[in-house]
Design a protein around this motif. Structure first.
Motif, PDB file in Angstrom:
ATOM      1  N   GLU A  28      -4.030   6.444  -0.176  1.00 26.38           N
ATOM      2  CA  GLU A  28      -4.419   5.967  -1.638  1.00 26.38           C
ATOM      3  C   GLU A  28      -5.988   6.604  -1.090  1.00 26.38           C
ATOM      4  OE1 GLU A  28      -4.227   2.926  -3.846  1.00 26.38           O
ATOM      5  OE2 GLU A  28      -2.379   3.116  -4.221  1.00 26.38           O
ATOM      6  N   GLY A  47      -2.403   0.878  -0.018  1.00 31.02           N
ATOM      7  CA  GLY A  47      -4.419   1.075  -0.357  1.00 31.02           C
ATOM      8  C   GLY A  47      -4.480   2.576   0.981  1.00 31.02           C
ATOM      9  N   LYS A  98       1.458  -3.681   1.048  1.00 31.08           N
ATOM     10  CA  LYS A  98      -0.014  -3.289   0.580  1.00 31.08           C
ATOM     11  C   LYS A  98      -1.570  -1.964   0.899  1.00 31.08           C
ATOM     12  CE  LYS A  98      -0.043  -7.003  -3.086  1.00 31.08           C
ATOM     13  NZ  LYS A  98      -0.857  -8.502  -3.477  1.00 31.08           N
ATOM     14  N   SER A  99      -1.094  -2.631   2.897  1.00 27.87           N
ATOM     15  CA  SER A  99      -2.267  -2.325   3.171  1.00 27.87           C
ATOM     16  C   SER A  99      -1.754  -0.757   3.630  1.00 27.87           C
ATOM     17  CB  SER A  99      -2.122  -2.608   4.624  1.00 27.87           C
ATOM     18  OG  SER A  99      -2.790  -4.148   5.071  1.00 27.87           O
TER      19      SER A  99
END
Length: 167
Positions: free
Chosen positions: A51, A48, A44-45
């Motif tokens: 993004e 992120g 997930k990091s």
């Protein structure tokens, strides 16, 4: 996490199999749950992080497993020694680099069949496997709703889960 401009890598280490004194190590379910949770957070990091990139062209995102590093990953480290990497015990089976989005999908699934849960899928809370059943399958297995199940005493929940291989 390594940002190589055109590719963001998540490098996944290995489970040690032996202590420095040669004793074989046993890994508990808690240790595996912690590893899985940290792995999910790392994925997930990376998502992120990419993004936030200001470039129109987002970099590829790839998971690389210890002992199975591709040449383009090794090239990022001028002093990489394959002899040292060869001493790393290989992960379970052959692990090829994989897109982070594909790896992350396994943690986003919210429903599993009883058979899938009995195999302990990655990303599931091993103490609450029954909660990943669909409402229909849950009621067919336990003869009650999830709400009614939650009102049972913990020992009774454990007994019911054990009877179906969910504990």
């Amino acid at each position: 996490m390594i940002d190589a401009i055109y590719t963001v890598y998540i490098w996944v280490g290995w489970w040690p199999t032996h202590a420095p004194d040669g004793e074989e190590l046993q890994h508990t379910g808690g240790a595996k749950s912690q590893f899985t949770e940290r792995y999910k957070l790392a994925l997930k990091s990376a998502v992120g992080y990419t993004e936030l990139a200001e470039s129109k062209d987002k970099p590829d995102m790839t998971v690389v497993w210890a002992g199975h590093e591709p040449a383009q990953f090794k090239a990022l480290f001028p002093w990489w020694e394959d002899e040292v990497a060869a001493t790393i015990p290989p992960s379970e089976g052959e692990r090829h680099p994989a897109p982070i989005a594909e790896e992350l999908k396994q943690f986003l699934q919210t429903e599993y069949t009883l058979q899938e849960l009995q195999e302990r899928p990655a990303g599931c809370d091993s103490l609450r496997l029954e909660q990943y059943l669909s409402d229909v399958e849950f009621e067919a297995i336990f003869s009650m709703s999830k709400k009614d199940f939650k009102t049972l005493q913990p020992w009774k929940q454990k007994k019911l889960k054990s009877a179906h291989g969910l504990f």
